[in-house]
Design an enzyme around this catalytic site. Sequence first.
Site, PDB file in Angstrom:
ATOM      1  N   LYS A   1       0.832  -1.220   0.000  1.00 12.45           N
ATOM      2  CA  LYS A   1       0.000   0.000   0.000  1.00 12.45           C
ATOM      3  C   LYS A   1       0.859   1.260   0.000  1.00 12.45           C
ATOM      4  O   LYS A   1       0.631   2.180  -0.775  1.00 12.45           O
ATOM      5  CB  LYS A   1      -0.916   0.039   1.242  1.00 12.45           C
TER       6      LYS A   1
ATOM      7  N   ARG B   1      10.890  -2.528  11.759  1.00 11.31           N
ATOM      8  CA  ARG B   1       9.752  -2.074  12.567  1.00 11.31           C
ATOM      9  C   ARG B   1       9.405  -3.143  13.581  1.00 11.31           C
ATOM     10  O   ARG B   1       9.416  -4.337  13.254  1.00 11.31           O
ATOM     11  CB  ARG B   1       8.547  -1.828  11.647  1.00 11.31           C
TER      12      ARG B   1
HETATM   13  P1  AMP Z   1       0.711   0.606   8.579  1.00 12.90           P
HETATM   14  O1  AMP Z   1       1.920   1.482   8.494  1.00 12.90           O
HETATM   15  O2  AMP Z   1      -0.416   1.061   7.708  1.00 12.90           O
HETATM   16  O3  AMP Z   1       1.031  -0.865   8.397  1.00 12.90           O
HETATM   17  O4  AMP Z   1       0.146   0.750  10.077  1.00 12.90           O
HETATM   18  C1  AMP Z   1       0.940   0.391  11.172  1.00 12.90           C
HETATM   19  C2  AMP Z   1       0.103   0.293  12.422  1.00 12.90           C
HETATM   20  O5  AMP Z   1      -0.533   1.556  12.681  1.00 12.90           O
HETATM   21  C3  AMP Z   1      -1.035  -0.708  12.403  1.00 12.90           C
HETATM   22  O6  AMP Z   1      -0.610  -2.043  12.702  1.00 12.90           O
HETATM   23  C4  AMP Z   1      -1.940  -0.143  13.510  1.00 12.90           C
HETATM   24  O7  AMP Z   1      -1.394  -0.407  14.782  1.00 12.90           O
HETATM   25  C5  AMP Z   1      -1.816   1.355  13.255  1.00 12.90           C
HETATM   26  N1  AMP Z   1      -2.819   1.857  12.291  1.00 12.90           N
HETATM   27  C6  AMP Z   1      -2.569   2.448  11.092  1.00 12.90           C
HETATM   28  N2  AMP Z   1      -3.704   2.792  10.476  1.00 12.90           N
HETATM   29  C7  AMP Z   1      -4.712   2.384  11.297  1.00 12.90           C
HETATM   30  C8  AMP Z   1      -6.121   2.437  11.215  1.00 12.90           C
HETATM   31  N3  AMP Z   1      -6.757   2.937  10.132  1.00 12.90           N
HETATM   32  N4  AMP Z   1      -6.842   1.923  12.254  1.00 12.90           N
HETATM   33  C9  AMP Z   1      -6.244   1.419  13.338  1.00 12.90           C
HETATM   34  N5  AMP Z   1      -4.906   1.324  13.481  1.00 12.90           N
HETATM   35  C10 AMP Z   1      -4.139   1.802  12.470  1.00 12.90           C
END
Ligand code: AMP
Length: 208
Positions: A13, A154
């Site tokens: 993404k 991460r």
């Molecule tokens: P990402 O970088 O999109 O993989 O997001 C990393 C982490 O941020 C996720 O595992 C959640 O802990 C948190 N996070 C990001 N976007 C959301 C969302 N829309 N709803 C809830 N938690 C989120």
Amino acid sequence: MRLALFGPPGSGKGTQASILKDRHSLEHLSTGNMLRAARDAGTAVGLEAKRYLDQGELVPDGIVWKIAREALVECGFDDFVLDGFPRTLRQAEWLDRDIQRAGGGLKVISLEVSDNVILKRLSKRRIHRVTGEVYHLENNPPPDDVDPADLIQRADDKPQAVRLRLEVYERETAPIKDHYTRLGALIEVDGAGDVQTVAGRIAQALSS
Ligand code: AMP
């Protein structure tokens, strides 16, 4: 143009959102990046979000919506690509309400990738702690002048957290696909293969 990129963790993404941002002059709105920045800056929101972020659990809807909505308001609810939002039906409904008011037309691109590919991608993903550049130790290795000590994994890319994130995705996030299919807004794209191949598929899907 109002876009949201949807898919499991590691489906690409962030990478594809950044390509779409350049191609269509959009704001790239990544709730994950916003939450990590808040955590690292030690703000009240960041401190609240920290334990969810580090364990790979979803941050509560109210906290995420607050930061996502602020960013959407800032870009006038137009010319954006959302990355990692919405992730629950409640978030989707809040978003839909505001998008409808702004004129509608949200397209949700769903990147389809198998769990095996995801586990391989995430176990070798590394982030440069100064530039934020994302590398993959095999498919997109850092250039020679990058000091390996500056590359970090991460906390939520460690195997145990990845497994939890995939479970959370299936339980909380996957149902959003049905929601946007019903609304006629979902575009499914095969997310396997290299970055440019997937970008080409997205471009084609958006133009047809
Ligand atoms: P990402 O970088 O999109 O993989 O997001 C990393 C982490 O941020 C996720 O595992 C959640 O802990 C948190 N996070 C990001 N976007 C959301 C969302 N829309 N709803 C809830 N938690 C989120």
